[in-house]
Design a protein around this motif. Structure first.
Motif, PDB file in Angstrom:
ATOM      1  N   GLY A 267       1.048  -1.043   0.205  1.00  0.00           N
ATOM      2  CA  GLY A 267       0.252  -0.292  -0.184  1.00  0.00           C
ATOM      3  C   GLY A 267       0.278   1.753  -0.370  1.00  0.00           C
ATOM      4  N   ALA A 268       2.409   0.787   0.775  1.00  0.00           N
ATOM      5  CA  ALA A 268       2.996   2.483   0.702  1.00  0.00           C
ATOM      6  C   ALA A 268       3.601   2.767  -0.632  1.00  0.00           C
ATOM      7  CB  ALA A 268       3.855   1.994   1.758  1.00  0.00           C
ATOM      8  N   ALA A 291      -6.008  11.652   0.909  1.00  0.00           N
ATOM      9  CA  ALA A 291      -5.741  10.988   1.797  1.00  0.00           C
ATOM     10  C   ALA A 291      -5.918  10.716   3.445  1.00  0.00           C
ATOM     11  CB  ALA A 291      -3.810  11.315   1.412  1.00  0.00           C
ATOM     12  N   TYR A 292      -5.992  11.373   4.358  1.00  0.00           N
ATOM     13  CA  TYR A 292      -6.344  11.781   5.470  1.00  0.00           C
ATOM     14  C   TYR A 292      -7.595  11.109   5.349  1.00  0.00           C
ATOM     15  CZ  TYR A 292      -2.069  14.785   5.678  1.00  0.00           C
ATOM     16  OH  TYR A 292      -1.186  14.732   5.864  1.00  0.00           O
ATOM     17  N   ALA A 293      -8.295  10.970   4.295  1.00  0.00           N
ATOM     18  CA  ALA A 293     -10.008  10.159   4.707  1.00  0.00           C
ATOM     19  C   ALA A 293     -10.083   9.015   5.029  1.00  0.00           C
ATOM     20  CB  ALA A 293     -11.600  11.370   4.097  1.00  0.00           C
ATOM     21  N   LEU A 294      -8.615   7.994   4.458  1.00  0.00           N
ATOM     22  CA  LEU A 294      -8.304   6.868   4.397  1.00  0.00           C
ATOM     23  C   LEU A 294      -7.771   6.852   5.068  1.00  0.00           C
ATOM     24  CD1 LEU A 294      -8.281   4.447   1.579  1.00  0.00           C
ATOM     25  CD2 LEU A 294      -6.436   5.261   1.106  1.00  0.00           C
ATOM     26  N   MET A 295      -7.280   7.434   5.584  1.00  0.00           N
ATOM     27  CA  MET A 295      -6.069   7.520   6.365  1.00  0.00           C
ATOM     28  C   MET A 295      -7.481   7.161   7.773  1.00  0.00           C
ATOM     29  SD  MET A 295      -3.303   9.278   8.381  1.00  0.00           S
ATOM     30  CE  MET A 295      -2.454   9.511   7.571  1.00  0.00           C
ATOM     31  N   VAL A 296      -8.465   8.502   8.533  1.00  0.00           N
ATOM     32  CA  VAL A 296      -9.521   7.751   9.151  1.00  0.00           C
ATOM     33  C   VAL A 296      -9.825   6.344   9.131  1.00  0.00           C
ATOM     34  CG1 VAL A 296     -11.676   8.471  10.213  1.00  0.00           C
ATOM     35  CG2 VAL A 296      -9.308  10.031   9.911  1.00  0.00           C
ATOM     36  N   VAL A 297     -10.630   6.231   7.803  1.00  0.00           N
ATOM     37  CA  VAL A 297     -10.454   4.556   7.445  1.00  0.00           C
ATOM     38  C   VAL A 297     -10.001   3.540   8.251  1.00  0.00           C
ATOM     39  CG1 VAL A 297     -12.048   3.782   5.437  1.00  0.00           C
ATOM     40  CG2 VAL A 297     -12.706   6.176   5.961  1.00  0.00           C
ATOM     41  N   ALA A 298      -9.033   3.750   7.471  1.00  0.00           N
ATOM     42  CA  ALA A 298      -8.256   2.698   7.520  1.00  0.00           C
ATOM     43  C   ALA A 298      -8.026   1.855   9.303  1.00  0.00           C
ATOM     44  CB  ALA A 298      -7.168   3.032   6.956  1.00  0.00           C
ATOM     45  N   PRO A 311     -10.263 -14.132  13.626  1.00  0.00           N
ATOM     46  CA  PRO A 311      -9.324 -14.771  12.874  1.00  0.00           C
ATOM     47  C   PRO A 311     -10.105 -14.685  11.494  1.00  0.00           C
ATOM     48  CG  PRO A 311      -9.826 -16.592  14.354  1.00  0.00           C
ATOM     49  CD  PRO A 311     -10.234 -15.638  14.929  1.00  0.00           C
ATOM     50  N   ALA A 312     -11.502 -14.913  11.197  1.00  0.00           N
ATOM     51  CA  ALA A 312     -12.456 -14.818  10.076  1.00  0.00           C
ATOM     52  C   ALA A 312     -12.243 -13.501   9.191  1.00  0.00           C
ATOM     53  CB  ALA A 312     -13.462 -15.160  10.550  1.00  0.00           C
ATOM     54  N   MET A 313     -11.835 -12.399   9.700  1.00  0.00           N
ATOM     55  CA  MET A 313     -11.775 -10.877   9.617  1.00  0.00           C
ATOM     56  C   MET A 313     -10.533 -10.862   9.192  1.00  0.00           C
ATOM     57  SD  MET A 313     -14.566  -9.729   9.652  1.00  0.00           S
ATOM     58  CE  MET A 313     -14.743  -8.460   9.753  1.00  0.00           C
ATOM     59  N   ILE A 314      -9.323 -11.458   8.315  1.00  0.00           N
ATOM     60  CA  ILE A 314      -7.769 -11.158   8.240  1.00  0.00           C
ATOM     61  C   ILE A 314      -7.591 -10.417   6.913  1.00  0.00           C
ATOM     62  CG2 ILE A 314      -7.773 -13.673   7.356  1.00  0.00           C
ATOM     63  CD1 ILE A 314      -4.700 -13.932   8.355  1.00  0.00           C
ATOM     64  N   GLY A 315      -9.149 -11.001   5.913  1.00  0.00           N
ATOM     65  CA  GLY A 315      -8.887 -10.703   4.439  1.00  0.00           C
ATOM     66  C   GLY A 315      -9.406  -9.480   5.388  1.00  0.00           C
ATOM     67  N   VAL A 316     -10.397  -8.530   5.720  1.00  0.00           N
ATOM     68  CA  VAL A 316     -10.134  -7.616   6.061  1.00  0.00           C
ATOM     69  C   VAL A 316      -9.118  -6.614   6.505  1.00  0.00           C
ATOM     70  CG1 VAL A 316     -11.803  -5.395   6.740  1.00  0.00           C
ATOM     71  CG2 VAL A 316     -12.772  -7.500   5.936  1.00  0.00           C
ATOM     72  N   VAL A 317      -8.782  -6.841   7.364  1.00  0.00           N
ATOM     73  CA  VAL A 317      -7.987  -6.725   8.038  1.00  0.00           C
ATOM     74  C   VAL A 317      -6.447  -6.116   7.107  1.00  0.00           C
ATOM     75  CG1 VAL A 317      -5.325  -6.866  10.010  1.00  0.00           C
ATOM     76  CG2 VAL A 317      -8.020  -8.150  10.042  1.00  0.00           C
ATOM     77  N   ALA A 318      -5.871  -6.920   6.502  1.00  0.00           N
ATOM     78  CA  ALA A 318      -5.045  -7.021   4.899  1.00  0.00           C
ATOM     79  C   ALA A 318      -5.689  -5.856   4.964  1.00  0.00           C
ATOM     80  CB  ALA A 318      -5.067  -8.100   3.983  1.00  0.00           C
ATOM     81  N   LEU A 319      -6.539  -5.578   4.161  1.00  0.00           N
ATOM     82  CA  LEU A 319      -7.514  -4.629   2.728  1.00  0.00           C
ATOM     83  C   LEU A 319      -6.943  -3.623   4.086  1.00  0.00           C
ATOM     84  CD1 LEU A 319      -8.054  -3.877   0.637  1.00  0.00           C
ATOM     85  CD2 LEU A 319     -10.652  -3.993   1.871  1.00  0.00           C
ATOM     86  N   TRP A 324      -3.795   1.906   4.688  1.00  0.00           N
ATOM     87  CA  TRP A 324      -3.229   2.336   6.378  1.00  0.00           C
ATOM     88  C   TRP A 324      -1.991   2.670   5.093  1.00  0.00           C
ATOM     89  CZ3 TRP A 324      -1.068  -0.030  10.878  1.00  0.00           C
ATOM     90  CH2 TRP A 324      -0.455   1.012  11.955  1.00  0.00           C
ATOM     91  N   GLY A 325      -0.901   1.825   5.070  1.00  0.00           N
ATOM     92  CA  GLY A 325      -0.047   2.324   3.755  1.00  0.00           C
ATOM     93  C   GLY A 325      -0.123   3.575   2.944  1.00  0.00           C
ATOM     94  N   THR A 326      -0.971   2.993   2.500  1.00  0.00           N
ATOM     95  CA  THR A 326      -1.319   3.658   0.887  1.00  0.00           C
ATOM     96  C   THR A 326      -1.915   5.147   1.616  1.00  0.00           C
ATOM     97  OG1 THR A 326      -1.540   2.278  -0.509  1.00  0.00           O
ATOM     98  CG2 THR A 326      -3.199   4.662  -0.787  1.00  0.00           C
ATOM     99  N   SER A 327      -2.305   5.673   2.335  1.00  0.00           N
ATOM    100  CA  SER A 327      -2.583   6.702   3.278  1.00  0.00           C
ATOM    101  C   SER A 327      -1.322   7.236   4.033  1.00  0.00           C
ATOM    102  CB  SER A 327      -3.798   6.913   3.805  1.00  0.00           C
ATOM    103  OG  SER A 327      -3.778   6.248   5.384  1.00  0.00           O
ATOM    104  N   SER A 328      -0.759   6.827   4.681  1.00  0.00           N
ATOM    105  CA  SER A 328       0.652   7.280   5.102  1.00  0.00           C
ATOM    106  C   SER A 328       1.576   8.043   4.141  1.00  0.00           C
ATOM    107  CB  SER A 328       0.960   6.515   5.903  1.00  0.00           C
ATOM    108  OG  SER A 328       0.018   5.527   6.987  1.00  0.00           O
ATOM    109  N   TRP A 329       1.967   6.917   2.889  1.00  0.00           N
ATOM    110  CA  TRP A 329       2.845   7.005   2.398  1.00  0.00           C
ATOM    111  C   TRP A 329       2.283   7.945   1.243  1.00  0.00           C
ATOM    112  CZ3 TRP A 329       8.339   5.618   1.545  1.00  0.00           C
ATOM    113  CH2 TRP A 329       8.440   5.495   3.023  1.00  0.00           C
ATOM    114  N   ALA A 330       0.926   8.416   1.299  1.00  0.00           N
ATOM    115  CA  ALA A 330       0.157   9.477  -0.019  1.00  0.00           C
ATOM    116  C   ALA A 330       0.604  10.911   0.025  1.00  0.00           C
ATOM    117  CB  ALA A 330      -1.075   9.161   0.294  1.00  0.00           C
TER     118      ALA A 330
END
Length: 406
Positions: A267-268, A291-298, A311-319, A324-330
């Protein structure tokens, strides 16, 4: 976060004698920025293990990250002023050697206090290397290759986030956290040898005093915009140093932690390059707002998942980790765009100040995270998302102020 300063003085002064190298010659500089970037962020991959090894709490161990970031923020302009006349190859080699030895010393530290001292030394070396790596890359290649040369050097920092931290996690779990730091030290020393072998001799820059560097802060276009750098970095780094605890609170299996770190890193990479592309097309304010809106959501989304983890939410966590990485480095490309627009004649100076602002924000965020950790890893996410909301409001207000004046 990719603040690499290009100093026109070095480039112009050296173009006649050094601008004959190809892009391959800049790869060794990228190895150095990879070492610097990995060193800056790797502690988050093994903070709990490091805390156990030093017989302190993770919250206290987190202050080693705060010390590194704060030292970088405060020392960068001082080092730039003091070393401006030093020959560039000599400066780069010395910085990488000191960085390598400081990491080895960190690995051998018996107490947290000694570790923090070695992290401060490492930060000083990083502050000396990173801004000058871009200047040298621009100086040693032909003018038509300079943008690509800079992209290669910046790529070292991006690769550190995408690969360096996950690799550090693997090394710390298969060997130890001390071994991870020794490996960073070895990479730094290898890069120093490469710079010495490949780089041409380049003169220093025209002296710029510390007062001249800091005087730019009085410019309205800088004074109003620069605080956003601190706010934004504080937001995303409040939980970052405690990523392992965050993932534990989300019930992510130990075997999947490295995959989550890779999701953040991927994502970064996307955030860094996509934000630069988008800034040229829709403007920096729209990119920062997104970017900051996405950061708040992430971060808010991760905190929500942590309230009822499964543990069933691991896919959501990965997304959400990727977001989080995208918004931080954007943040950095559009923020640098705004700062340079506010002081176009002093672009190298404002980029350097933005670099200090980045690490000052990281130090504040990590300190807040260390405090919040006493209430659980989930609290670091709530604190981070709250600061991100403040950053979102701030960028909207400053954009409205700019538009009303325009």
């Amino acid at each position: 976060m990719n603040n690499i300063q290009v100093n026109a003085t070095t480039s112009n002064a050296s173009s006649g004698q050094a601008a004959t190298f190809g892009l391959r010659s800049t790869l060794v500089l990228a190895l150095g920025t990879f070492a610097v970037g990995t060193d800056a962020f790797i502690v988050s991959a093994f903070l709990p293990a490091m805390a156990d090894g030093l017989s302190v709490t993770p919250a206290l161990a987190g202050y080693s990250v705060t010390a590194f970031a704060l030292a970088y923020a405060l020392l960068a302009p001082v080092i730039a002023a003091v070393t401006s006349a030093v020959a560039r190859r000599r400066l780069l080699v010395a910085a990488l050697v000191i960085l390598g030895l400081a990491n080895i010393a960190s690995a051998l530290s018996p107490t947290l206090g000694i570790l923090i001292l070695t992290r401060i030394v490492a930060a000083a070396a990083a502050a000396a290397y990173t801004p000058n790596a871009g200047a040298v890359a621009a100086a040693i290649v032909r003018p038509e290759l300079r943008a690509r040369a800079l992209a290669i050097v910046i790529g070292g920092l991006t690769a550190a986030t995408a690969l360096g931290v996950p690799l550090g996690r693997i090394a710390s779990t298969t060997m130890s956290w001390r071994a991870s730091l020794i490996l960073v030290g070895i990479v730094s020393l290898a890069a120093a040898f490469g710079v010495l072998a490949v780089m041409p001799r380049l003169p220093g820059n025209a002296p710029v005093t510390l007062y001249q560097r800091l005087a730019i802060l009085t410019r309205p276009g800088v004074m109003v915009v620069l605080p956003l750098t601190v706010l934004g970095m504080a937001a995303c780094y409040t939980p970052y140093a405690f990523t392992i605890q965050v993932l534990d609170s989300l019930l992510v299996p130990a075997t999947s932690v490295t995959a989550m770190l890779l999701a953040y890193g991927a994502g970064a990479v996307v955030g860094n390059y996509a934000s630069g592309w988008a800034t040229d097309r829709i403007g920096p304010n729209a990119v920062l707002t997104s970017a900051y809106a996405l950061m708040v959501v992430a971060m808010g989304g991760l905190a929500w998942v942590a309230s009822a983890p499964s543990p069933a939410m691991i896919g959501v966590v990965a997304l959400l980790m990727a977001c989080w990485g995208t918004s931080s480095w954007a943040q950095t490309p559009p923020q640098q765009h705004r700062l340079i627009a506010g002081a176009p004649q002093e672009a190298p100076l404002v980029v350097a100040l933005n670099s200090s602002g980045i690490y000052f924000g990281i130090s504040i965020g990590t300190a807040i995270g260390s405090h919040a950790l006493s209430d659980g890893a989930q609290a670091t996410l709530w604190y981070g998302s709250t600061i991100a909301i403040v950053a979102l409001v701030y960028v909207m207000l400053t954009a409205m102020r700019h538009n009303s004046r325009g």
